[in-house]
Design an enzyme around this catalytic site. Structure first.
Site, short mmCIF file in Angstrom:
data_model
loop_
_atom_site.label_atom_id
_atom_site.label_comp_id
_atom_site.label_asym_id
_atom_site.label_seq_id
_atom_site.Cartn_x
_atom_site.Cartn_y
_atom_site.Cartn_z
CG ASP A 1 -1.79 1.16 1.40
OD1 ASP A 1 -2.51 1.66 0.62
OD2 ASP A 1 -1.68 1.81 2.33
CG ASP B 1 -1.63 7.58 0.20
OD1 ASP B 1 -1.68 8.84 0.29
OD2 ASP B 1 -1.92 6.90 -0.98
CG ASP C 1 -1.96 2.08 6.02
OD1 ASP C 1 -2.40 3.48 6.74
OD2 ASP C 1 -2.71 1.78 5.15
#
Length: 223
Positions: free
Chosen positions: A7, A9, A169
């Site tokens: 991922d 961001d 995240d």
């Protein structure tokens, strides 16, 4: 080839500062001034543009879906104009990517950021060439947590989609990996880090220095 897909961001980079600036640009245009707060609202920022607009308008008691839809393109344009002013990679991120490549893994990115913005950001940060693939929110007709973007990122990075690992995240990343039937590693150093253990990923990552060893352990366990 096995692949490790990241991922963007909140995983590879802290993009929250530039995202919040873009959102506050919208709120100023609405006549509200700055509504979102750097640091305090970092977790909201990392959930994307629509979430920032929604959260800010609800804070004002002025939420309206039509307003979110109207200002989302304004936010994206403002963000594109200053996409890398405050953004930085998390410590050790690029070194971990290099180490994985040296160990024979393909690496790629699967993000819910629009593809063009993700490409622009990674190019501006000088790191796009490190990754064999980049699949964004609009690359395919579906986005995470649908597993198709993850599987496509693995294929484009030179690997088989059944033999990838997703580093993320959020619950979105955890659910994406689960839907694809592959392991997830969730980082604990982002603004929502304390919540990651409850999602029960295959592994938690406290610092990128540990990533190559965690990946090797997960791969060994799967053999």
């Amino acid at each position: 080839m096995r692949t490790v897909i990241f991922d963007l961001d909140g995983t590879l980079a802290d993009t929250s500062g530039d995202l919040l600036v873009a959102a506050n640009h919208c709120f100023r245009q609405m006549g509200h001034g700055d509504v979102l707060v750097h640091g305090q609202d970092a977790a909201v920022a990392l959930r994307g543009g629509r979430m920032m607009l929604t959260h800010g308008l609800k804070r004002l008691g002025a939420y309206d879906e039509e307003t979110v839809n109207a200002y989302y393109p304004v936010l994206l344009d403002a963000y594109a104009q200053a996409i890398d002013t405050h953004t930085t990679f998390y410590p050790g991120a690029l070194q971990a990517v290099e180490a994985l490549k040296a160990a024979g893994y393909g690496v790629g990115i699967c993000t819910n950021k629009p593809e063009a913005l993700a490409e622009l950001l990674m190019t501006r940060l000088g790191a796009r060439a490190l990754f064999g693939s980049l699949v964004g929110a609009d690359t395919l007709p579906v986005r995470k947590p649908d597993p198709a973007p993850l599987r496509e990122a693995a294929r484009r990075a030179g690997g088989h989609p059944d033999h990838c690992i997703l580093v993320g995240d959020s619950d979105t990343d955890r659910n994406t990996a689960r839907a694809a039937g592959v392991p997830s590693i969730l980082v604990t150093f982002g603004p929502s880090g304390d919540d990651m253990a409850a999602l029960q990923p295959e592994a938690l990552l406290h610092h990128f220095d540990d990533l190559p060893a965690i990946v090797a352990e997960l791969v060994s366990a799967a053999v």
